[in-house]
Design an enzyme around this catalytic site. Sequence first.
Site, mmCIF file in Angstrom:
data_model
loop_
_atom_site.group_PDB
_atom_site.id
_atom_site.type_symbol
_atom_site.label_atom_id
_atom_site.label_comp_id
_atom_site.label_asym_id
_atom_site.label_seq_id
_atom_site.Cartn_x
_atom_site.Cartn_y
_atom_site.Cartn_z
ATOM 1 N N GLU A 149 0.854 -1.185 0.000
ATOM 2 C CA GLU A 149 0.000 0.000 0.000
ATOM 3 C C GLU A 149 0.891 1.236 0.000
ATOM 4 O OE1 GLU A 149 -4.171 -0.813 2.276
ATOM 5 O OE2 GLU A 149 -2.398 -0.779 3.551
ATOM 6 N N ASN A 187 -6.278 -3.261 5.879
ATOM 7 C CA ASN A 187 -6.558 -3.562 7.293
ATOM 8 C C ASN A 187 -7.909 -3.015 7.730
ATOM 9 O OD1 ASN A 187 -4.291 -5.055 7.892
ATOM 10 N ND2 ASN A 187 -3.069 -3.274 8.467
#
Length: 280
Positions: A149, A187
């Site tokens: 990311e 997440n």
Amino acid sequence: MKIGVLGAGTMGHGIAQAFAMSGHEVKLYDIEPVSLEKAKKSIEKSIAKIHEKQGEDPNVTGQVVQSIEFVTDIHQLSDSDLIVEAIIEQMAIKKKVFHQLGEICKESTILASNTSGLSVTELGAASGRPDQVVGMHFFNPVPLMKLVEVVKAEETSDETLRFVRETIESIGKEAITVLDSPLFVVNRILVPMLNEAMIVYGEGLASKEDIDRGMMLGTNQPIGPLALADLIGLDTLQFVCETLFTETGDSKYRVPLILKKKVRAGHYGRKSGRGFYSYD
């Protein structure tokens, strides 16, 4: 390209390995010589295993490890083109490190954090060069997981984003770009699922094996949620939950009681030898 990595823990030495295996010149920094020694052994073992599966000459493993310099003086990272920070998830400590890096590194050095959810914008401000600060959130185990990311902070420049994305591609990984926000994207989506799996298990609705098997077979996941929680680290997962709950106030990010109990008992998952499962 010259790469600096701060922190010789699981994520740090995995990041160093990934860059070294792609031909980059790497310096792995840690304040503790013992941590560096452990990291070197882990890297050697991991690379040897990968090369064995690929049918590579065993001598190649030694060559890759030799391309990593293990250092205890942070000033030795000053000439790096890119530095990836992978130290403890505490903002005060990270800000101190980014401030120091901003002072000692050459003007063109890009500073990245492997944080799984702390504010990259805040780290950028501490560095004194916010346009050259970005998040690079790798996933564990780093040598095997393809995703990174790339976190765009408030003042991250487009040039910095392009450089980081190209660098990620150069080590055979894929990048997604996300805005700086609590826990980013993966997440943020993953945590509620793991939480619910722990709550279901805590309520005794099914065994841990059946919960994991059900999610693997029913949703085509390669690993069940409880086994994945052990792999992530239950202490890390608790920190992630607490961060999300504090930042958003959303109850779906609450810390399950069973997770608190295991962390209090020192059962952190794979890294401690015991979590939802036991490990040799």
